[in-house]
Enzyme design. Sequence first.
Site, PDB file in Angstrom:
ATOM      1  CG  PHE A  61      -1.948  -1.117   1.061  1.00  0.00           C
ATOM      2  CD1 PHE A  61      -2.897  -0.974   0.260  1.00  0.00           C
ATOM      3  CD2 PHE A  61      -1.845  -1.997   2.069  1.00  0.00           C
ATOM      4  CE1 PHE A  61      -3.817  -2.263   0.408  1.00  0.00           C
ATOM      5  CE2 PHE A  61      -2.655  -3.278   2.049  1.00  0.00           C
ATOM      6  CZ  PHE A  61      -3.757  -3.035   1.155  1.00  0.00           C
ATOM      7  CG  ASP A 119       0.595  -8.751   6.099  1.00  0.00           C
ATOM      8  OD1 ASP A 119       0.973  -9.911   5.586  1.00  0.00           O
ATOM      9  OD2 ASP A 119       0.697  -7.464   5.599  1.00  0.00           O
TER      10      ASP A 119
END
Length: 629
Positions: free
Chosen positions: A335, A449
Amino acid sequence: MGAASALFLFVLVITGEAATLGITNQCSYTVWPAVVPGGGRQLDPGEAWVLDVPAGNTSGRVWARTGCTFHGEGNVSSCQTGDCGGLLACTAYGRPPSTLGEFAFGGLNAVDSFDISFMDGFNVPMDFLPVPVQVQGRAGCVKGPRCPANITSQCPTELKAPGGCNSACRVLKQDKYCCTGSAAHNCSTTNYSVFFKKMCPDAYSYPKDDPSSTFSCPTGTNYQVVFCPLMNQAMSPPAESPVALPAPIGPTSMKPKSSTVTRVVTILAPVGSFILLTVVFLLAYFICKRRTHRQHEMEEEEEFGELQGTPIRFTYQQLKAATEQFADKLGEGGFGSVFKGKFGDEMIAVKRLDRAGQGKREFSAEVQTIGRIHHINLVSLIGFCAEKSYRLLVYEYMHKGSLDRWIYCRHDNDAPPLDWSIRCKIITHIAKGLSYLHEECTKRIAHLDVKPQNILLDDEFNAKLSDFGLCKLIDRDMSQVVTRMRGTPGYLAPEWLTSQITEKADVYSFGVVVMEVISGRKNLDTSRSEESIHLITLLEEKVKNDHLVDLIDRNSNDMQAHKQDAIQMMKLAMWCLQIDCQRRPKMSEVVKVLEGAMSADNNIDHNFVVARNVISSVPPLSSHVSGPN
């Protein structure tokens, strides 16, 4: 007025002008402001309280987070704090810590004096400003002090107190911790009053402080006190200027020279009108869209401005300067990109979302989650920027970078192999960070994650979890939470196939990371032979053939010297890799095993993957599955 009273030892004169304090709560939580003289009351988010200060020589204080009971003569008897939730002995103006506004109205030469003081500590960001309308045309009125930064979130350990940050001078009681200005060079390196001053330059933080921390206006000026002000007040969009439109096209008043001209005009008139209407429509559409976009940006900025417990809010220009125009890129993730920077004397890491629309949810999750949790094995979030379309996060700088730089033996990695003791230390720190998220926070936090790219190392190889963009908060009375697939292929737990997940998904990912640390290779490595691509599949084969020793990192002599210890660590990893999430340990149990307080479960299933490479072959949604960071 305590140690700071020297500020207000003025020769006071009686005047006929009264002052008004307009006190506003912009915090996302309730505060209990009090004014001496004046009283106290509760202010919910968005509420305001207008207090008339009597005419004449008046000095006093206003502070934020106290629900105080007053004696008839105005003395405080007890206070209730919003964060602590209990009654505290209150002998002087609402201690412990409270952000104070001090004032002396109607003083010498009919001048008001006021400041923001940290002499009693800090707990709520605050503005103390003259009301602009009242100030216009009044000579000698200076700006008021502002302290919109959340100092509490970065409070040094020695000064931490329930709900705030204690005064360095009162807690440490040594001048060397309280120096400011020109005297700072004589202090120790642990100079806490300089910390306060750096975070809020307008504030008065020490009895010998710079006089510039005191502000003044003519007597009779009114003032506004705002708790939790926005660091960057959003400006209302300017009114759009009316568009000058061309005059309507039509037949002229002149007599036509021929019938041909008449026919041409007759044809062009409706065409011109159509073009005109189209232009007007497009202009109106784009103006409306632009206004909507501006409004949306302002609403987002307001949203982040009101988050409770959030860290410092930076401007985009500040971070652009701190990173020297984003020149030194440290890494790149799903991102955004991370850049090295320097703010003041501190090194920082700035994560810039490259696709703000795609990462908006992840940005909000990270600011709201890591901004209000603190643990030695979690990377500290120093601040953020939410300005127009810019979204940036500011972290503490970790000098040795991410774990993947140190454990993967490949041609482009010149880092020396880690020895056994450092690998154990890193594994233990990861486990402690996850244990805190899962079991010690108000709500369980699933990171979702966990991978070496999101584990950062400092100079001493202390490990800290980072990148909370995909995390999920789980109520403690919920057995599981249903969510769309998120994470990184190769680290996803088998239950992602059904989208029924708990924090136990992190335990599986932790098991994968442990195996990578022990073996010195990636879980999914397409450069290897077909039977060795998937580390966890290879683990199934080796444990069934009793050849676990084959998986120990052969590039490290020290690892080969600790084969039996490494095999025990692999058995702990296999407990974490159970397909049935109920059979996996809690992370607190993993910590106990690592510290020798208990043994790993030996009654485990040696099948760790539902089907060969099925997890990595599931087509991910690009907005939820992270790439390598």
